[in-house]
Design a protein around this motif. Structure first.
Motif, PDB file in Angstrom:
ATOM      1  N   SER A   1       0.862  -1.092  -0.070  1.00 51.01           N
ATOM      2  CA  SER A   1      -0.120   0.207  -0.177  1.00 51.01           C
ATOM      3  C   SER A   1       0.885   1.246  -0.050  1.00 51.01           C
ATOM      4  CB  SER A   1      -1.137   0.089   1.204  1.00 51.01           C
ATOM      5  OG  SER A   1      -0.065  -0.037   2.277  1.00 51.01           O
ATOM      6  N   GLY A   2       0.242   2.326  -0.706  1.00 51.12           N
ATOM      7  CA  GLY A   2       1.192   3.677  -0.314  1.00 51.12           C
ATOM      8  C   GLY A   2       2.241   3.319  -1.384  1.00 51.12           C
ATOM      9  N   ARG A   3       3.497   3.956  -0.816  1.00 53.00           N
ATOM     10  CA  ARG A   3       4.645   3.846  -1.505  1.00 53.00           C
ATOM     11  C   ARG A   3       4.962   2.307  -1.053  1.00 53.00           C
ATOM     12  NH1 ARG A   3       9.257   8.225  -1.288  1.00 53.00           N
ATOM     13  NH2 ARG A   3       7.891   8.701  -3.053  1.00 53.00           N
ATOM     14  N   PRO A   4       5.452   1.299  -2.050  1.00 49.80           N
ATOM     15  CA  PRO A   4       5.615   0.169  -1.528  1.00 49.80           C
ATOM     16  C   PRO A   4       7.079   0.089  -1.058  1.00 49.80           C
ATOM     17  CG  PRO A   4       4.936   0.121  -3.927  1.00 49.80           C
ATOM     18  CD  PRO A   4       5.106   1.341  -3.508  1.00 49.80           C
ATOM     19  N   GLY A   5       7.346  -1.046  -0.277  1.00 54.77           N
ATOM     20  CA  GLY A   5       8.742  -1.262   0.566  1.00 54.77           C
ATOM     21  C   GLY A   5       8.949  -2.557   1.047  1.00 54.77           C
ATOM     22  N   GLY A   6       9.717  -2.620   1.919  1.00 53.61           N
ATOM     23  CA  GLY A   6      10.033  -3.562   2.875  1.00 53.61           C
ATOM     24  C   GLY A   6       9.335  -3.757   4.097  1.00 53.61           C
ATOM     25  N   VAL A   7       8.880  -5.167   4.589  1.00 53.61           N
ATOM     26  CA  VAL A   7       8.588  -5.415   6.073  1.00 53.61           C
ATOM     27  C   VAL A   7       9.333  -6.622   6.440  1.00 53.61           C
ATOM     28  CG1 VAL A   7       6.460  -6.090   7.097  1.00 53.61           C
ATOM     29  CG2 VAL A   7       6.125  -4.701   5.287  1.00 53.61           C
ATOM     30  N   TYR A   8       9.665  -6.608   7.596  1.00 58.39           N
ATOM     31  CA  TYR A   8      10.248  -7.468   8.613  1.00 58.39           C
ATOM     32  C   TYR A   8       9.435  -8.264   9.406  1.00 58.39           C
ATOM     33  CZ  TYR A   8      13.225  -9.911  11.809  1.00 58.39           C
ATOM     34  OH  TYR A   8      13.819 -10.991  12.427  1.00 58.39           O
ATOM     35  N   LEU A   9       9.306  -9.738   9.381  1.00 61.30           N
ATOM     36  CA  LEU A   9       8.403 -10.567  10.478  1.00 61.30           C
ATOM     37  C   LEU A   9       9.679 -11.184  11.078  1.00 61.30           C
ATOM     38  CD1 LEU A   9       5.575 -12.026   8.424  1.00 61.30           C
ATOM     39  CD2 LEU A   9       5.573 -10.112  10.066  1.00 61.30           C
ATOM     40  N   ASP A  10       9.713 -10.834  12.494  1.00 60.95           N
ATOM     41  CA  ASP A  10      10.556 -11.814  13.238  1.00 60.95           C
ATOM     42  C   ASP A  10       9.730 -12.917  13.993  1.00 60.95           C
ATOM     43  OD1 ASP A  10      13.130 -11.278  14.960  1.00 60.95           O
ATOM     44  OD2 ASP A  10      11.660 -11.987  16.624  1.00 60.95           O
ATOM     45  N   ILE A  11      10.414 -14.265  13.968  1.00 59.65           N
ATOM     46  CA  ILE A  11       9.781 -15.324  14.242  1.00 59.65           C
ATOM     47  C   ILE A  11      10.530 -16.161  15.587  1.00 59.65           C
ATOM     48  CG2 ILE A  11       8.463 -17.485  13.672  1.00 59.65           C
ATOM     49  CD1 ILE A  11       7.815 -16.395  11.035  1.00 59.65           C
ATOM     50  N   PRO A  12      10.192 -15.877  16.626  1.00 62.66           N
ATOM     51  CA  PRO A  12      11.008 -16.546  17.699  1.00 62.66           C
ATOM     52  C   PRO A  12      10.936 -18.039  17.269  1.00 62.66           C
ATOM     53  CG  PRO A  12       9.878 -14.989  18.841  1.00 62.66           C
ATOM     54  CD  PRO A  12       9.476 -15.017  17.310  1.00 62.66           C
ATOM     55  N   ALA A  13      11.988 -18.921  17.586  1.00 64.77           N
ATOM     56  CA  ALA A  13      12.224 -20.202  17.188  1.00 64.77           C
ATOM     57  C   ALA A  13      11.163 -21.073  17.749  1.00 64.77           C
ATOM     58  CB  ALA A  13      13.689 -21.018  17.762  1.00 64.77           C
ATOM     59  N   ARG A  14      10.812 -21.112  18.750  1.00 63.33           N
ATOM     60  CA  ARG A  14       9.742 -21.714  19.490  1.00 63.33           C
ATOM     61  C   ARG A  14       8.455 -21.715  19.033  1.00 63.33           C
ATOM     62  NH1 ARG A  14       9.255 -20.193  25.460  1.00 63.33           N
ATOM     63  NH2 ARG A  14      11.343 -20.620  25.629  1.00 63.33           N
ATOM     64  N   LEU A  15       8.143 -20.796  18.242  1.00 67.22           N
ATOM     65  CA  LEU A  15       6.826 -20.533  17.784  1.00 67.22           C
ATOM     66  C   LEU A  15       6.602 -21.417  16.390  1.00 67.22           C
ATOM     67  CD1 LEU A  15       4.158 -18.821  17.477  1.00 67.22           C
ATOM     68  CD2 LEU A  15       5.431 -17.519  15.673  1.00 67.22           C
ATOM     69  N   PHE A  16       7.641 -21.956  15.831  1.00 69.76           N
ATOM     70  CA  PHE A  16       7.639 -22.692  14.648  1.00 69.76           C
ATOM     71  C   PHE A  16       6.658 -24.100  15.072  1.00 69.76           C
ATOM     72  CE2 PHE A  16      10.985 -20.218  13.038  1.00 69.76           C
ATOM     73  CZ  PHE A  16      10.203 -19.536  12.026  1.00 69.76           C
ATOM     74  N   SER A  17       7.253 -24.602  16.144  1.00 69.08           N
ATOM     75  CA  SER A  17       6.674 -25.929  16.533  1.00 69.08           C
ATOM     76  C   SER A  17       5.784 -25.912  17.526  1.00 69.08           C
ATOM     77  CB  SER A  17       7.875 -26.657  17.174  1.00 69.08           C
ATOM     78  OG  SER A  17       8.477 -25.946  18.487  1.00 69.08           O
ATOM     79  N   THR A  18       5.152 -24.625  18.003  1.00 68.15           N
ATOM     80  CA  THR A  18       3.862 -24.483  18.838  1.00 68.15           C
ATOM     81  C   THR A  18       2.740 -24.856  17.969  1.00 68.15           C
ATOM     82  OG1 THR A  18       5.015 -22.749  19.874  1.00 68.15           O
ATOM     83  CG2 THR A  18       2.738 -22.905  20.302  1.00 68.15           C
ATOM     84  N   VAL A  19       2.013 -25.678  18.711  1.00 67.88           N
ATOM     85  CA  VAL A  19       0.802 -26.238  18.058  1.00 67.88           C
ATOM     86  C   VAL A  19      -0.643 -25.609  18.614  1.00 67.88           C
ATOM     87  CG1 VAL A  19       1.716 -28.635  17.920  1.00 67.88           C
ATOM     88  CG2 VAL A  19       0.309 -28.108  19.965  1.00 67.88           C
ATOM     89  N   MET A  20      -1.548 -25.611  17.786  1.00 69.52           N
ATOM     90  CA  MET A  20      -2.996 -25.338  18.005  1.00 69.52           C
ATOM     91  C   MET A  20      -3.885 -26.042  17.192  1.00 69.52           C
ATOM     92  SD  MET A  20      -3.561 -21.486  16.039  1.00 69.52           S
ATOM     93  CE  MET A  20      -5.187 -21.304  16.654  1.00 69.52           C
ATOM     94  N   SER A  21      -5.186 -25.884  17.659  1.00 71.65           N
ATOM     95  CA  SER A  21      -6.053 -26.656  16.770  1.00 71.65           C
ATOM     96  C   SER A  21      -6.397 -26.152  15.376  1.00 71.65           C
ATOM     97  CB  SER A  21      -7.612 -26.347  17.493  1.00 71.65           C
ATOM     98  OG  SER A  21      -8.689 -26.466  16.573  1.00 71.65           O
ATOM     99  N   ALA A  22      -6.244 -27.097  14.617  1.00 75.24           N
ATOM    100  CA  ALA A  22      -6.141 -27.097  12.947  1.00 75.24           C
ATOM    101  C   ALA A  22      -7.241 -26.249  12.779  1.00 75.24           C
ATOM    102  CB  ALA A  22      -5.970 -28.235  12.120  1.00 75.24           C
ATOM    103  N   GLU A  23      -8.422 -26.422  13.211  1.00 76.78           N
ATOM    104  CA  GLU A  23      -9.709 -25.728  12.673  1.00 76.78           C
ATOM    105  C   GLU A  23      -9.746 -24.365  13.184  1.00 76.78           C
ATOM    106  OE1 GLU A  23     -14.386 -25.908  13.633  1.00 76.78           O
ATOM    107  OE2 GLU A  23     -13.223 -27.348  14.528  1.00 76.78           O
TER     108      GLU A  23
END
Length: 571
Positions: A163-185
């Motif tokens: 949106s607006g003037r395009p550009g870069g965005v950073y997403l930071d993901i702590p390692a633990r989050l990758f394997s953290t589970v929740m209901s698929a639904e």
């Protein structure tokens, strides 16, 4: 609020951070990811490929980031780069900052160390506060701490990047989050794609009228296109605006081909004349930054009034007074101007257009003589002339260009005929974009790519040539080999090798063969043209090692005035 993992009852189908991230990217139309894998993001690449998507793995995160940024520029979808934490993140951040400066939509996703250890500076694996380091260098920086927030984070990243003037965005993901589970639904419910992430921004009618009056009263108007106009992908509207008004135009480097360089209204070869003598300049997706001498000084000659089309209001008046700002997206502004100017023609402007065309054509005729003049050793003119003559038969090939003299001369010599077929060093003039950009251009367009690189510039990303061969991409890399930085004939001090020279025995063609590609060394324009034609037709990844006169080139290319030189001890 607690950050403890949610307790999911037994027998409930589960998902985790890995799968939710991939689901969110797919839902937002992402199929290609560029990156370099390792702890903690290795599994993303494997699972992404297992889904039938493409993961392009690089040798250095910076080059993967350049690829992602160029993918964003070419497709108007955010290019995605995935990196490991800390040093890998920092490598990717260079490309993210470059994307933001160039207004390319890109998302950098990096794994990171655990918050509770990082925040107390207790020395985690690759500990770094990546979120705050990224913030000054991109449009936005977000951290995801819970799997149920992955969907909204990706949506915010996509909308912010586009949106607006395009550009870069950073997403930071702590390692633990990758394997953290929740209901698929519940996970599925947390994902969506944004509605209209880059909405049109319509200029005010009074602003359109003001700009149109300036054009109508101009004696010597000029249209100047920047890469923002090329990014807009409203090519037919822009061509119609040019032809309906009859106004001469000149493009910035990555806007070459937006309207063909062979169009009768093109004033590129009369650039000095039109910048100095014009009285009204219509800036379309171009900024009055250092590349345009900030709109000041002898470059701009007589006083003039500027009309500026830009989607970001605070860009207006950034260097000089803008008489008629048009704040909005390029397509909306161009079409509003077309409607306001419908049927308008000026005899005074026609005389100006004729004078500009005469100057443009005479300058091109003089250049043509240099391009065909034989020399004992190839120089930039006759080597690039040979390349130009081959590429004119392949108008849909994407040209990637980096270097100093290799960049400046290729921009001047090689014509572009279609939009977004030239990718170069952009606003920063940064070295090292070559192989990453070439990879993305080949992947995203599905067409052959020719990369013209100075030997110094090629060295920044040379090992990524193996990336090109590994994915069997139809890229021809022409290394303009004059044996040094700027030139290859500098005398060496008695006690050491000159800091501006390279090993004269370097064989870039043999490097190609060692890395799985084709390699050819050429010494004449005829050999160069033959090798380039053969490489394009073969579709094989190839390096052409083009031997250039060591004395060819000038210090710092065409921006030598920016190179500060000591005057102490000089007479």
């Amino acid at each position: 609020m607690s950050n403890a993992p949610a307790v999911v009852p037994e027998g409930v189908e589960l998902t985790d951070g890995f799968h939710l991230l991939m689901d969110a990217l797919e839902l937002n139309g992402i199929t290609n990811i560029y990156g370099l894998l390792g702890i903690p993001v290795t599994e993303i690449g494997r699972m992404w490929q297992a889904r039938g998507n493409k993961f392009y793995s690089f040798r250095n995160e910076q080059n993967a980031g350049y690829a992602a940024s160029v993918a964003g520029y070419l497709t108007k979808k955010p290019g995605v780069c995935v990196t490991v934490s800390a040093p890998g993140f920092l490598n990717g951040l260079t490309a993210l900052a470059n994307a933001t400066t160039n207004c390319f939509p890109m998302i950098l996703i990096s794994g990171s160390s655990e918050r509770e250890i990082v925040d107390l500076q207790q020395g985690d694996y690759e500990e770094m506060d990546q979120l705050n380091i990224a913030r000054p260098h991109c449009k936005a920086s977000f951290r995801i701490n819970r799997p149920e927030d992955i969907g909204v984070a990706v949506v915010r990243a996509v909308r912010t990047a586009l949106s607006g003037r395009p550009g870069g965005v950073y997403l930071d993901i702590p390692a633990r989050l990758f394997s953290t589970v929740m209901s698929a639904e519940e996970g599925k419910k947390s994902l969506w794609a944004p509605v209209d992430p880059a909405p049109a921004q319509i200029p005010a009618p009074s602003a359109v009228q003001r700009a149109a009056e300036l054009i109508k009263n101009a004696k010597k108007p000029l249209i100047l296109f920047g890469k923002g106009a090329a990014y807009a992908q409203c090519d037919a509207d822009i061509l119609a605006f040019v032809e309906e008004t009859g106004i001469p135009f000149t493009p910035m480097s990555m806007a070459k081909g937006l309207v063909s360089d062979l169009h009768p209204q093109c004033a590129a070869a009369a650039r000095s004349m039109v910048l100095q003598e014009s009285d009204v300049v219509v800036l379309v997706g171009a900024r009055l930054n250092w590349l345009l001498a900030h709109g000041k000084g002898k470059t701009w000659g007589v006083p003039k009034k500027f009309i500026q089309i830009d989607i970001q209001a605070n860009e207006i008046d950034s260097n000089v007074q803008i008489a008629a700002p048009l704040v909005g997206d390029v397509q909306s502004c161009i079409n509003a101007l077309r409607a306001e100017l419908k049927g308008y023609k000026s005899d005074d402007q026609a005389a100006w257009a004729k004078a500009v065309a005469e100057k443009h054509n005479s300058t091109r005729a003089k250049l043509a003589g240099k391009l065909s003049t034989p020399t004992p050793v190839m120089n930039y003119h006759n080597s690039l002339g040979a390349i130009r003559d081959v590429l004119k038969n392949y108008p849909d090939i994407c040209l990637v260009n980096e270097g100093a003299n290799a960049l400046d001369n290729a921009r001047m010599v090689i014509d572009q005929y279609q939009p977004r077929k030239r990718v170069d060093t952009g606003t920063w003039g940064v070295m090292g974009i070559g192989m990453g950009s070439a990879a993305a251009a080949a992947v995203e367009t599905g067409k052959p790519v020719v990369a013209i690189c100075g030997d110094s510039a090629f060295g920044f990303s040379a090992m990524e040539y193996e990336t090109l061969t590994r994915y069997n991409l139809p890229v021809t890399v022409i290394v303009m080999n004059n044996g040094g930085i700027y030139r290859g004939d500098e005398a060496s001090p008695d006690h050491q090798f000159s800091c501006m020279l390279f090993n004269p025995n370097t064989r870039y063609d043999q490097l190609s063969i060692a890395l799985g590609g084709e390699g050819v060394r050429v010494n004449t324009p005829e050999e160069l043209a033959k090798a380039l034609e053969a490489s394009i037709k073969s579709g094989k990844t190839t390096i052409i090692d083009a031997i250039i006169d060591p004395a060819a080139g000038v210090e710092s290319g065409r921006i030598g005035n920016l190179n500060i030189v000591s005057t102490i001890g000089k007479k």
